[in-house]
Structures are given as C-alpha cells and as structure tokens.
Design a protein around this motif. Structure first.
Motif, PDB file in Angstrom:
ATOM      1  N   THR A  33      28.558  47.835  31.277  1.00  0.00           N
ATOM      2  CA  THR A  33      28.624  48.938  32.239  1.00  0.00           C
ATOM      3  C   THR A  33      29.601  48.632  33.361  1.00  0.00           C
ATOM      4  O   THR A  33      30.238  49.529  33.892  1.00  0.00           O
ATOM      5  CB  THR A  33      27.232  49.220  32.834  1.00  0.00           C
ATOM      6  OG1 THR A  33      26.687  47.996  33.349  1.00  0.00           O
ATOM      7  CG2 THR A  33      26.301  49.789  31.788  1.00  0.00           C
ATOM      8  N   GLY A  34      29.754  47.366  33.709  1.00  0.00           N
ATOM      9  CA  GLY A  34      30.633  47.004  34.825  1.00  0.00           C
ATOM     10  C   GLY A  34      32.064  46.732  34.429  1.00  0.00           C
ATOM     11  O   GLY A  34      32.952  46.791  35.266  1.00  0.00           O
ATOM     12  N   GLN A  35      32.297  46.423  33.167  1.00  0.00           N
ATOM     13  CA  GLN A  35      33.641  46.069  32.717  1.00  0.00           C
ATOM     14  C   GLN A  35      33.972  46.803  31.422  1.00  0.00           C
ATOM     15  O   GLN A  35      33.635  46.342  30.330  1.00  0.00           O
ATOM     16  CB  GLN A  35      33.742  44.551  32.494  1.00  0.00           C
ATOM     17  CG  GLN A  35      33.514  43.755  33.765  1.00  0.00           C
ATOM     18  CD  GLN A  35      33.577  42.261  33.491  1.00  0.00           C
ATOM     19  OE1 GLN A  35      33.016  41.779  32.516  1.00  0.00           O
ATOM     20  NE2 GLN A  35      34.250  41.540  34.359  1.00  0.00           N
ATOM     21  N   PRO A  36      34.620  47.956  31.521  1.00  0.00           N
ATOM     22  CA  PRO A  36      34.969  48.713  30.315  1.00  0.00           C
ATOM     23  C   PRO A  36      35.776  47.854  29.336  1.00  0.00           C
ATOM     24  O   PRO A  36      36.623  47.078  29.731  1.00  0.00           O
ATOM     25  CB  PRO A  36      35.816  49.868  30.850  1.00  0.00           C
ATOM     26  CG  PRO A  36      35.424  49.990  32.291  1.00  0.00           C
ATOM     27  CD  PRO A  36      35.069  48.594  32.741  1.00  0.00           C
ATOM     28  N   GLY A  37      35.468  47.993  28.048  1.00  0.00           N
ATOM     29  CA  GLY A  37      36.163  47.223  27.029  1.00  0.00           C
ATOM     30  C   GLY A  37      35.494  45.898  26.719  1.00  0.00           C
ATOM     31  O   GLY A  37      35.848  45.241  25.751  1.00  0.00           O
ATOM     32  N   ASN A  38      34.523  45.498  27.543  1.00  0.00           N
ATOM     33  CA  ASN A  38      33.781  44.269  27.299  1.00  0.00           C
ATOM     34  C   ASN A  38      32.395  44.604  26.768  1.00  0.00           C
ATOM     35  O   ASN A  38      31.941  45.741  26.881  1.00  0.00           O
ATOM     36  CB  ASN A  38      33.655  43.440  28.574  1.00  0.00           C
ATOM     37  CG  ASN A  38      34.971  42.800  28.972  1.00  0.00           C
ATOM     38  OD1 ASN A  38      35.852  42.590  28.155  1.00  0.00           O
ATOM     39  ND2 ASN A  38      35.099  42.490  30.251  1.00  0.00           N
ATOM     40  N   PHE A  39      31.739  43.620  26.218  1.00  0.00           N
ATOM     41  CA  PHE A  39      30.418  43.826  25.643  1.00  0.00           C
ATOM     42  C   PHE A  39      29.406  42.884  26.276  1.00  0.00           C
ATOM     43  O   PHE A  39      29.751  41.783  26.694  1.00  0.00           O
ATOM     44  CB  PHE A  39      30.458  43.599  24.121  1.00  0.00           C
ATOM     45  CG  PHE A  39      31.399  44.530  23.417  1.00  0.00           C
ATOM     46  CD1 PHE A  39      31.021  45.830  23.129  1.00  0.00           C
ATOM     47  CD2 PHE A  39      32.671  44.116  23.079  1.00  0.00           C
ATOM     48  CE1 PHE A  39      31.900  46.705  22.500  1.00  0.00           C
ATOM     49  CE2 PHE A  39      33.559  44.972  22.444  1.00  0.00           C
ATOM     50  CZ  PHE A  39      33.164  46.272  22.157  1.00  0.00           C
ATOM     51  N   GLU A  40      28.170  43.344  26.340  1.00  0.00           N
ATOM     52  CA  GLU A  40      27.070  42.535  26.846  1.00  0.00           C
ATOM     53  C   GLU A  40      26.149  42.210  25.681  1.00  0.00           C
ATOM     54  O   GLU A  40      25.834  43.084  24.871  1.00  0.00           O
ATOM     55  CB  GLU A  40      26.293  43.296  27.918  1.00  0.00           C
ATOM     56  CG  GLU A  40      27.110  43.590  29.156  1.00  0.00           C
ATOM     57  CD  GLU A  40      26.354  44.415  30.193  1.00  0.00           C
ATOM     58  OE1 GLU A  40      25.235  44.887  29.897  1.00  0.00           O
ATOM     59  OE2 GLU A  40      26.900  44.590  31.280  1.00  0.00           O
ATOM     60  N   LEU A  41      25.715  40.970  25.603  1.00  0.00           N
ATOM     61  CA  LEU A  41      24.779  40.538  24.575  1.00  0.00           C
ATOM     62  C   LEU A  41      23.469  40.181  25.256  1.00  0.00           C
ATOM     63  O   LEU A  41      23.475  39.516  26.283  1.00  0.00           O
ATOM     64  CB  LEU A  41      25.319  39.317  23.820  1.00  0.00           C
ATOM     65  CG  LEU A  41      26.396  39.574  22.769  1.00  0.00           C
ATOM     66  CD1 LEU A  41      27.694  40.024  23.392  1.00  0.00           C
ATOM     67  CD2 LEU A  41      26.601  38.352  21.930  1.00  0.00           C
ATOM     68  N   ALA A  42      22.363  40.643  24.682  1.00  0.00           N
ATOM     69  CA  ALA A  42      21.059  40.371  25.266  1.00  0.00           C
ATOM     70  C   ALA A  42      20.010  40.270  24.170  1.00  0.00           C
ATOM     71  O   ALA A  42      20.091  40.970  23.160  1.00  0.00           O
ATOM     72  CB  ALA A  42      20.678  41.480  26.241  1.00  0.00           C
ATOM     73  N   LEU A  43      19.037  39.394  24.370  1.00  0.00           N
ATOM     74  CA  LEU A  43      17.893  39.339  23.470  1.00  0.00           C
ATOM     75  C   LEU A  43      16.935  40.450  23.852  1.00  0.00           C
ATOM     76  O   LEU A  43      16.616  40.617  25.032  1.00  0.00           O
ATOM     77  CB  LEU A  43      17.194  37.982  23.576  1.00  0.00           C
ATOM     78  CG  LEU A  43      17.971  36.797  22.997  1.00  0.00           C
ATOM     79  CD1 LEU A  43      17.263  35.494  23.323  1.00  0.00           C
ATOM     80  CD2 LEU A  43      18.148  36.945  21.498  1.00  0.00           C
ATOM     81  N   VAL A  44      16.501  41.228  22.876  1.00  0.00           N
ATOM     82  CA  VAL A  44      15.627  42.378  23.131  1.00  0.00           C
ATOM     83  C   VAL A  44      14.444  42.337  22.156  1.00  0.00           C
ATOM     84  O   VAL A  44      14.553  41.802  21.059  1.00  0.00           O
ATOM     85  CB  VAL A  44      16.393  43.717  22.984  1.00  0.00           C
ATOM     86  CG1 VAL A  44      17.491  43.832  24.040  1.00  0.00           C
ATOM     87  CG2 VAL A  44      16.990  43.871  21.594  1.00  0.00           C
ATOM     88  N   PRO A  45      13.300  42.914  22.563  1.00  0.00           N
ATOM     89  CA  PRO A  45      12.121  42.895  21.699  1.00  0.00           C
ATOM     90  C   PRO A  45      12.217  43.836  20.495  1.00  0.00           C
ATOM     91  O   PRO A  45      11.510  43.662  19.520  1.00  0.00           O
ATOM     92  CB  PRO A  45      10.983  43.304  22.626  1.00  0.00           C
ATOM     93  CG  PRO A  45      11.639  44.040  23.745  1.00  0.00           C
ATOM     94  CD  PRO A  45      13.011  43.466  23.880  1.00  0.00           C
ATOM     95  N   ALA A  46      13.111  44.825  20.564  1.00  0.00           N
ATOM     96  CA  ALA A  46      13.280  45.791  19.469  1.00  0.00           C
ATOM     97  C   ALA A  46      14.563  46.579  19.713  1.00  0.00           C
ATOM     98  O   ALA A  46      15.023  46.692  20.851  1.00  0.00           O
ATOM     99  CB  ALA A  46      12.091  46.738  19.402  1.00  0.00           C
ATOM    100  N   PRO A  47      15.147  47.143  18.651  1.00  0.00           N
ATOM    101  CA  PRO A  47      16.344  47.968  18.849  1.00  0.00           C
ATOM    102  C   PRO A  47      15.993  49.277  19.549  1.00  0.00           C
ATOM    103  O   PRO A  47      14.856  49.741  19.479  1.00  0.00           O
ATOM    104  CB  PRO A  47      16.846  48.224  17.427  1.00  0.00           C
ATOM    105  CG  PRO A  47      15.641  48.060  16.559  1.00  0.00           C
ATOM    106  CD  PRO A  47      14.771  47.060  17.244  1.00  0.00           C
ATOM    107  N   GLN A  48      16.980  49.869  20.218  1.00  0.00           N
ATOM    108  CA  GLN A  48      16.822  51.198  20.785  1.00  0.00           C
ATOM    109  C   GLN A  48      16.888  52.207  19.638  1.00  0.00           C
ATOM    110  O   GLN A  48      17.464  51.919  18.588  1.00  0.00           O
ATOM    111  CB  GLN A  48      17.933  51.479  21.805  1.00  0.00           C
ATOM    112  CG  GLN A  48      17.903  50.571  23.014  1.00  0.00           C
ATOM    113  CD  GLN A  48      16.660  50.780  23.846  1.00  0.00           C
ATOM    114  OE1 GLN A  48      16.282  51.903  24.147  1.00  0.00           O
ATOM    115  NE2 GLN A  48      15.996  49.692  24.198  1.00  0.00           N
ATOM    116  N   PRO A  49      16.316  53.394  19.826  1.00  0.00           N
ATOM    117  CA  PRO A  49      16.284  54.376  18.722  1.00  0.00           C
ATOM    118  C   PRO A  49      17.655  54.712  18.127  1.00  0.00           C
ATOM    119  O   PRO A  49      17.763  54.952  16.927  1.00  0.00           O
ATOM    120  CB  PRO A  49      15.657  55.613  19.360  1.00  0.00           C
ATOM    121  CG  PRO A  49      14.865  55.088  20.511  1.00  0.00           C
ATOM    122  CD  PRO A  49      15.607  53.867  21.006  1.00  0.00           C
TER     123      PRO A  49
END
Length: 94
Positions: A33-49
């Motif tokens: 969200t802060g840097q267009p063209g870049n990606f954020e990786l995060a551990l999550v409990p489940a995928p979003q729909p």
C-alpha cells in the motif's frame, strides 16, 4: 500463475509451523500500500475470499491478492540464499 519452488514451499511450511499458523493458513503476497510496484509478504491464518490460491497437490500454502495476481503471473517465488534468516525472492519464470 505464480509458481513456487520446492525450497520456497518448504520455507513457507517451516515458517508457518514456527509461527503457529493454522493448517489452512500460509504466506500471502499482496501489493504494497505504501510503495506501488512492491509486494508485501505476510503469514496469515487463511486466504482472503478473492485471493488466488497457488496450490500444487494441496501442499502449497501461498495466497496471492487478486490485484497482485496479474503482476505475479510470470514470476516464481524462491528462497533467497543471501538472506540472513528466511527470505524470499520473485524471479521470472524460465
């Protein structure tokens, strides 16, 4: 669709297990969200729909945000051998 190497798959599984992420959870890749063209990786409990689930034989727990999916279609997620600790890199598919 994004591909995931065996090394990256193992690293995701190890990280998720160490972090206590539920079995249906995993690594989510989203546009930054802060840097267009870049990606954020995060551990999550489940995928979003609306996430794209990168799944080969039910063993890969990598989710791609719908808006990020087109940019990742021709890339491969791999581990970064130069990183201190677990690190990931996105490279063009061969």
């Amino acid at each position: 669709m994004l591909t995931v190497t065996d090394n990256a798959r193992t690293a995701v599984q190890d990280l998720a297990q160490q972090a206590g992420v539920p079995s249906e959870g995993g690594l989510r890749i989203a546009q930054s969200t802060g840097q267009p063209g870049n990606f954020e990786l995060a551990l999550v409990p489940a995928p979003q729909p609306d996430d794209q689930v990168v799944d080969e034989d039910g063993a890969t727990h990598v989710f791609v945000e719908a808006q990020a999916a087109p940019a990742l279609d021709t890339l491969t997620l791999d581990t970064d051998p130069e990183a201190q600790g677990p690190g990931f890199v996105l490279t063009p598919q061969p």
